[in-house]
Design an enzyme around this catalytic site. Structure first.
Site, PDB file in Angstrom:
ATOM      1  N   GLY A 128      -3.949  -2.326  10.470  1.00  0.00           N
ATOM      2  CA  GLY A 128      -3.653  -2.678   9.078  1.00  0.00           C
ATOM      3  C   GLY A 128      -2.193  -2.937   8.775  1.00  0.00           C
TER       4      GLY A 128
ATOM      5  CG  ASP B 284      -7.285   6.793   0.645  1.00  0.00           C
ATOM      6  OD1 ASP B 284      -7.124   7.096  -0.552  1.00  0.00           O
ATOM      7  OD2 ASP B 284      -8.391   6.576   1.147  1.00  0.00           O
TER       8      ASP B 284
ATOM      9  NE  ARG C  11      -8.109  -5.719  10.578  1.00  0.00           N
ATOM     10  CZ  ARG C  11      -8.019  -4.424  10.279  1.00  0.00           C
ATOM     11  NH1 ARG C  11      -7.091  -4.013   9.441  1.00  0.00           N
ATOM     12  NH2 ARG C  11      -8.865  -3.567  10.781  1.00  0.00           N
TER      13      ARG C  11
HETATM   14  P1  5GP Z   1      -5.852   8.352   4.916  1.00  0.00           P
HETATM   15  O1  5GP Z   1      -5.916   8.986   6.276  1.00  0.00           O
HETATM   16  O2  5GP Z   1      -4.492   8.436   4.270  1.00  0.00           O
HETATM   17  O3  5GP Z   1      -6.945   8.846   4.005  1.00  0.00           O
HETATM   18  O4  5GP Z   1      -6.226   6.842   5.102  1.00  0.00           O
HETATM   19  C1  5GP Z   1      -5.410   5.990   5.768  1.00  0.00           C
HETATM   20  C2  5GP Z   1      -6.202   4.833   6.291  1.00  0.00           C
HETATM   21  O5  5GP Z   1      -7.404   4.604   5.531  1.00  0.00           O
HETATM   22  C3  5GP Z   1      -5.401   3.573   6.184  1.00  0.00           C
HETATM   23  O6  5GP Z   1      -4.605   3.371   7.321  1.00  0.00           O
HETATM   24  C4  5GP Z   1      -6.471   2.520   6.022  1.00  0.00           C
HETATM   25  O7  5GP Z   1      -6.901   2.088   7.291  1.00  0.00           O
HETATM   26  C5  5GP Z   1      -7.607   3.228   5.340  1.00  0.00           C
HETATM   27  N1  5GP Z   1      -7.658   2.942   3.883  1.00  0.00           N
HETATM   28  C6  5GP Z   1      -7.436   3.808   2.883  1.00  0.00           C
HETATM   29  N2  5GP Z   1      -7.543   3.213   1.680  1.00  0.00           N
HETATM   30  C7  5GP Z   1      -7.845   1.919   1.937  1.00  0.00           C
HETATM   31  C8  5GP Z   1      -8.069   0.768   1.090  1.00  0.00           C
HETATM   32  O8  5GP Z   1      -8.021   0.806  -0.159  1.00  0.00           O
HETATM   33  N3  5GP Z   1      -8.355  -0.401   1.728  1.00  0.00           N
HETATM   34  C9  5GP Z   1      -8.431  -0.498   3.082  1.00  0.00           C
HETATM   35  N4  5GP Z   1      -8.722  -1.706   3.590  1.00  0.00           N
HETATM   36  N5  5GP Z   1      -8.210   0.552   3.903  1.00  0.00           N
HETATM   37  C10 5GP Z   1      -7.919   1.747   3.338  1.00  0.00           C
END
Ligand code: 5GP
Length: 179
Positions: free
Chosen positions: A50, A108, A170
């Site tokens: 990403g 996130d 993407r």
């Molecule tokens: P975390 O571990 O902080 O919960 O999530 C991080 C990963 O979740 C990011 O690197 C991404 O791959 C995915 N992610 C979280 N929110 C989104 C979003 O709104 N859209 C997309 N496409 N991926 C997300």
């Protein structure tokens, strides 16, 4: 940018951030990093997949000398975070005594960074900071020090500019949000 909704895998998205808005935020973040790391030789650790488009634009605008490596850490399925984080893949460089800047697409829940940071710190770097394109403060579940955030966004699912929805989207130059 287009002003109409798009459909990816039968899911509707509306335009949220234009390429110009993204460029402005990324340029501002690159200026901060360039100032803060002046006189040092940082190692940017780009988290794939990403982060690829954000990293390309950010690092084009980083003015000092730097090194860049790419790693993989986690898989993400559908519109909810799996919470499962795999080990770091692809980090062959010696990061001891280096100033690391982890480049991420989005923080996130923070679970990915919560797992990644101790693993990196165990390798003895001089410092570790996080540079993220997006941050969803309302979603954060861990204590994380995020010094470099390009854009704070609400707790909605976004796609485009490197971020996917089940593998698609993407390549979009603009960012869209699920409706
Ligand atoms: P975390 O571990 O902080 O919960 O999530 C991080 C990963 O979740 C990011 O690197 C991404 O791959 C995915 N992610 C979280 N929110 C989104 C979003 O709104 N859209 C997309 N496409 N991926 C997300």
């Amino acid at each position: 940018m287009g002003h109409s909704h798009i459909t990816i895998h039968n899911k509707a998205f509306r335009p949220y951030l234009s390429a110009a808005q993204l460029e402005e935020a990324v340029t501002a973040l690159a200026a901060r990093l360039s100032a803060d790391y002046a006189g040092r030789l940082p190692l940017f650790v780009v988290v794939l997949t990403g982060g690829f488009m954000f990293a390309a634009d950010l690092l084009k605008r980083f003015t000092g000398p730097c090194e860049i490596v790419f790693i993989r850490v986690a898989s993400y399925e559908g519109t909810g975070s799996t919470g499962e984080v795999q080990e770091i893949l692809g980090l062959r460089e010696d990061v001891q005594n280096r100033h690391l800047i982890v480049v991420e697409d989005i923080v996130d829940t923070g679970t990915t960074m919560q797992h990644l940071l101790p693993t990196l710190l165990a390798k003895g770097p001089a410092s570790v900071e996080i540079a993220t394109l997006f941050f969803k403060p309302a979603s954060l579940k861990h204590e994380l020090r995020l010094r470099y955030v390009a854009l704070e966004i609400p707790n909605d699912f976004v796609v485009g500019y490197g971020l996917d929805y089940d593998g698609l989207g993407r390549n979009l130059p603009d960012v869209y949000v699920a409706v």
